[in-house]
Scaffold this motif. Structure first.
Motif, PDB file in Angstrom:
ATOM      1  N   ARG A 257      23.525  10.624  30.322  1.00 44.74           N
ATOM      2  CA  ARG A 257      22.317   9.922  30.800  1.00 44.74           C
ATOM      3  C   ARG A 257      22.959   9.538  32.430  1.00 44.74           C
ATOM      4  NH1 ARG A 257      19.053   5.765  29.062  1.00 44.74           N
ATOM      5  NH2 ARG A 257      20.286   5.649  26.948  1.00 44.74           N
ATOM      6  N   LEU A 258      24.024   8.812  32.458  1.00 45.07           N
ATOM      7  CA  LEU A 258      24.397   8.352  33.714  1.00 45.07           C
ATOM      8  C   LEU A 258      24.461   9.368  34.843  1.00 45.07           C
ATOM      9  CD1 LEU A 258      26.832   5.437  32.603  1.00 45.07           C
ATOM     10  CD2 LEU A 258      24.588   4.982  33.668  1.00 45.07           C
TER      11      LEU A 258
ATOM     12  N   ARG B  52      25.252   8.172  26.342  1.00 42.69           N
ATOM     13  CA  ARG B  52      25.091   7.273  27.602  1.00 42.69           C
ATOM     14  C   ARG B  52      25.726   7.935  28.845  1.00 42.69           C
ATOM     15  NH1 ARG B  52      23.258   2.215  29.297  1.00 42.69           N
ATOM     16  NH2 ARG B  52      21.965   2.235  27.345  1.00 42.69           N
TER      17      ARG B  52
ATOM     18  N   THR C 185      27.124   8.207  20.676  1.00 45.16           N
ATOM     19  CA  THR C 185      26.139   7.361  21.327  1.00 45.16           C
ATOM     20  C   THR C 185      26.713   7.130  22.859  1.00 45.16           C
ATOM     21  OG1 THR C 185      26.967   5.960  19.643  1.00 45.16           O
ATOM     22  CG2 THR C 185      24.560   5.711  20.044  1.00 45.16           C
TER      23      THR C 185
ATOM     24  N   ALA D 256      28.934   2.314  32.751  1.00 41.53           N
ATOM     25  CA  ALA D 256      28.575   2.685  34.121  1.00 41.53           C
ATOM     26  C   ALA D 256      29.684   2.024  35.212  1.00 41.53           C
ATOM     27  CB  ALA D 256      27.234   2.331  34.710  1.00 41.53           C
TER      28      ALA D 256
ATOM     29  N   GLU E 242      30.099  -2.292  25.304  1.00 42.82           N
ATOM     30  CA  GLU E 242      28.599  -2.288  25.396  1.00 42.82           C
ATOM     31  C   GLU E 242      28.212  -1.374  26.155  1.00 42.82           C
ATOM     32  OE1 GLU E 242      26.541  -4.843  24.293  1.00 42.82           O
ATOM     33  OE2 GLU E 242      28.462  -5.912  23.477  1.00 42.82           O
ATOM     34  N   LEU E 243      27.091  -0.755  25.794  1.00 42.43           N
ATOM     35  CA  LEU E 243      26.537   0.598  26.386  1.00 42.43           C
ATOM     36  C   LEU E 243      26.308   0.367  27.978  1.00 42.43           C
ATOM     37  CD1 LEU E 243      23.922   2.084  23.839  1.00 42.43           C
ATOM     38  CD2 LEU E 243      26.293   2.916  24.779  1.00 42.43           C
ATOM     39  N   ASP E 244      26.092  -0.958  28.311  1.00 41.48           N
ATOM     40  CA  ASP E 244      25.646  -1.162  29.540  1.00 41.48           C
ATOM     41  C   ASP E 244      26.871  -1.318  30.638  1.00 41.48           C
ATOM     42  OD1 ASP E 244      22.808  -1.154  29.170  1.00 41.48           O
ATOM     43  OD2 ASP E 244      22.568  -3.163  28.651  1.00 41.48           O
ATOM     44  N   ASP E 245      28.162  -1.459  29.947  1.00 42.90           N
ATOM     45  CA  ASP E 245      29.071  -1.533  30.598  1.00 42.90           C
ATOM     46  C   ASP E 245      29.796  -0.181  31.178  1.00 42.90           C
ATOM     47  OD1 ASP E 245      28.927  -4.281  30.668  1.00 42.90           O
ATOM     48  OD2 ASP E 245      30.231  -4.571  28.859  1.00 42.90           O
TER      49      ASP E 245
END
Ligand code: BES
Ligand code: MN
Ligand code: ZN
Length: 490
Positions: free
Chosen positions: A43-44, A40, A36, A18, A13-16
Motif C-alpha cells: 500500500r505504501l 502494508r 499483513t 513507512a 506496528e503497521l504505522d511504523d
C-alpha cells in the motif's frame, strides 16, 4: 573471533513500517500472496509489490531468492527486497532465503518483516550463517565497520527467539571454525591455536593440553615426527564436554596441521599458501565443541586435535625414516607430505585408549585425491560401521552439507606394504584417498564404530557457497552437531 550478526526479534506496528530506515525485506509466496506486513508495504509503495509478484520476473525466480526494489516510494527505506518463499517452506529453503537476505543486507541496518511465518527462526539462521567476513587483517575503513544489527519483526518474538537460540550457538561454532581455518599460519601457530582452545574453558569445556614431553612419554612418534622440523612445538589438545550422564563419550579427532609445506618432500610453490587451511579438521572439531558448550548439549563428547607444523629443516623427518606409533606399529615415511595420517594415527589411538569412546569420527584435509574424485561439493566419507555412517549421511543431508560415502576394503592394503616397516605411509597414485583411509583404519580398534571424513575439498573453497563467502566454509559443524543431537539428545 568474528562475532555473529546481532539479530533482534520484535513486533512492529503497521504505522511504523513507512519510517523504517536502511533496508527492508518482506516475504511473498510463489503465488504472490502477501502477509499483513507485506500488504502494508504494498500500500505504501502504491502497488509496487503486487506488480512485482504478478510479473514474469517473479514467475522466473527460484524459491528462496529475492528481488530488490531501490528507493521505494512511500517508505524511508533505501531498498526493499521481496523474497519468494512458500508459506510451508522446509528448513533448507528457509535458510536459503536467510542467506539471500544477508547478501542484500551487507553492513546496513535491515528489518525483515516476517509476521507469522513458521520458519522465521530458520530464516534468521541462514541470515546469520551467511553474514560472515574474515576481515581482521584488513585495515581499510569499510572492513572496520561493524555490521548494523538485523531486526526480524514477528508476531511472537519470545517464541521465535527461543527457537533461534540454539541455532545461534551453532552459528558461533561455525564462525569459530571459519576463523581458525582462514587464519594465516604466522598468526595461528600451534601455540596460538592451543591458547584459543584453552580459552574455551570459560564456556564450561574441560580443556587439557599435552606438550611434547608428555607426547614423547605416550610414545606418539608418528605425530612428533611430523613436527620435528618446525620451531612451533607439537601439541595435542583435549576438549571435554560432559553434558550427558555417566556413559563413555563420543570422540571427534581433527588433523591440525597449521601449515603443510610438505616437509622434505616439499610441495611446489604454486598455491602452497592454501595449506594454511590444513588444520581444517581440527577447526571443525573445535567449532563443534564450542557449539555443544554454548547450547549446553545433553551429551558426552570429547574433541581431540593434533596441532603440528610440517616444515623442511635440518631436523626435519626424512623420506625413508621409520617411526614407531603409539600403538606400536612401525611406519616407513616414504613421503613426508603424507603427514596428516601420521598425525591422526597417534591421536586416534590415544583417543581410544584414554576414553573408550562409543564411536569416533575423524576429520582431515587429508588428500588432494579426494578433490579429484568429489570436487568441492562433497566430503569423502569412509566408515567401518553402516549404522553410524548412515546416521551421519542423514544428518549431513538435512544440513545441506555434501557428503559421499567411499568404498574401503582389504584389497587396498597391499598398496601400503613396506620393505622395512609394518606399513608405508603412502600407497601410490591409484585410489589415493582410499589408501589413506585404509592407513587410518589400522589405528581404529575393531569394536570402535568409526568414520573418517576427508574434507580437503570442502573445508575452504575459491567461490562462495550457499552459506559462506569464499574461503573457509565451516563444513561439518552443522552435520556433526545434528548427529550428536539425534544420537544422544533425541
Ligand atoms: N594437506 C594435504 C592434502 C590437501 C591437498 C589438502 C589439497 C587440501 C588441498 C596432505 O597433507 C597431502 O599433502 N597429501 C598428499 C598425499 C600424497 C603425498 C600421498 C596429496 O594429496 O598429494
Ligand atoms: Mn601434506
Ligand atoms: Zn596436509
Amino acid at each position: 573471533m568474528t562475532s555473529p550478526l546481532e539479530i533482534r526479534f520484535q513486533s512492529v506496528e503497521l504505522d511504523d513500517i513507512a519510517l523504517l530506515e536502511g533496508r527492508v525485506t518482506i516475504l511473498a509466496t510463489p503465488e504472490g500472496s502477501l502477509d499483513t506486513l507485506a500488504r502494508r508495504v504494498n500500500r505504501l509503495t502504491k502497488g509496487a509489490v503486487k506488480r512485482l509478484v504478478e510479473s514474469d520476473a517473479w514467475e522466473g525466480m527460484k524459491d528462496g531468492s529475492g528481488h530488490v526494489l531501490s528507493m521505494p516510494v512511500g517508505m524511508a527505506a533505501d531498498a526493499l527486497q521481496v523474497i519468494r518463499l512458500p508459506k510451508r517452506a522446509d528448513i533448507k529453503l528457509a535458510r536459503k532465503a536467510g542467506a539471500a537476505i544477508a547478501k542484500f543486507k551487507g553492513h546496513d541496518a535491515l528489518t525483515l518483516l516476517a509476521a507469522g511465518h513458521g520458519r522465521a527462526a530458520e530464516i534468521s539462521y541462514g541470515l546469520a550463517l551467511r553474514a560472515y567476513s574474515f576481515s581482521v587483517h584488513k585495515t581499510d575503513e569499510d572492513s572496520q565497520k561493524v555490521m548494523k544489527p538485523a531486526v526480524i519483526a514477528v508476531n511472537d518474538p519470545e517464541a521465535i527467539a527461543a527457537q533461534a537460540a540454539p541455532l545461534a550457538a551453532i552459528t558461533e561454532g561455525v564462525f569459530f571454525t571459519r576463523d581458525l581455518t582462514n587464519e594465516p599460519a604466522n598468526v595461528l601457530t600451534t601455540e596460538d591455536f592451543a591458547a584459543r582452545l584453552a580459552a574455551m574453558q570459560d564456556l564450561g569445556l574441560d580443556v587439557t593440553i599435552l606438550d611434547e614431553p608428555e607426547l614423547e612419554k605416550l610414545g606418539m612418534r608418528t605425530l612428533l615426527g611430523v613436527g620435528q622440523g618446525s620451531r612451533s612445538p607439537t601439541k595435542v589438545v583435549v576438549m571435554k564436554w560432559n553434558g550427558g550422564g555417566k556413559e563413555a563419550p563420543f570422540a571427534l579427532v581433527g588433523k591440525g596441521v597449521v601449515f603443510d609445506t610438505g616437509g622434505i618432500s616439499l610441495k611446489p610453490a604454486g598455491g602452497m599458501e592454501d595449506m594454511t587451511m590444513d588444520m581444517g579438521g581440527a577447526g571443525v572439531v573445535s567449532g563443534v565443541m564450542r557449539a555443544l558448550a554454548l547450547r549446553k548439549a545433553k551429551a558426552n563428547v570429547v574433541g581431540l586435535v593434533g596441532l603440528v607444523e610440517n616444515m623442511p629443516d635440518g631436523n626435519a623427518q626424512r623420506p625413508g625414516d621409520v617411526v614407531v606409533s603409539m600403538k606400536g606399529d612401525t611406519v616407513e615415511v616414504i613421503n613426508t607430505d603424507a603427514e596428516g595420517r601420521l598425525v591422526l594415527a597417534d591421536v586416534m589411538w590415544y583417543a581410544q585408549e584414554e576414553f573408550k569412546p562409543t564411536g569416533m569420527i575423524n576429520l582431515a584435509t587429508l588428500t588432494g585425491a579426494i578433490i579429484i574424485g568429489l570436487g568441492h561439493h562433497n566430503a569423502g566419507v569412509f566408515s567401518n560401521n553402516d549404522d553410524l555412517c548412515d546416521a551421519f549421511l542423514k544428518a549431513a543431508d538435512a544440513e545441506d552439507e555434501g557428503a559421499w560415502r567411499m568404498p574401503m576394503g582389504p584389497k587396498y592394503d597391499k598398496q601400503l606394504e613396506s620393505r622395512v616397516a609394518d606399513m608405508a605411509n603412502v600407497g601410490g597414485r591409484a585410489a589415493g584417498s582410499i589408501t589413506a583411509a585404509q592407513f587410518l583404519q589400522r589405528f581404529v580398534k575393531e569394536e570402535t564404530p568409526w568414520i573418517h571424513l576427508d574434507i580437503a575439498g570442502v573445508a575452504s573453497v575459491k567461490s562462495e557457497t550457499d552459506f559462506a563467502p569464499k574461503g573457509a566454509t565451516g563444513w561439518g559443524v552443522r552435520a556433526l552437531d545434528r548427529l550428536i543431537r539425534d544420537k544422544y539428545e533425541g
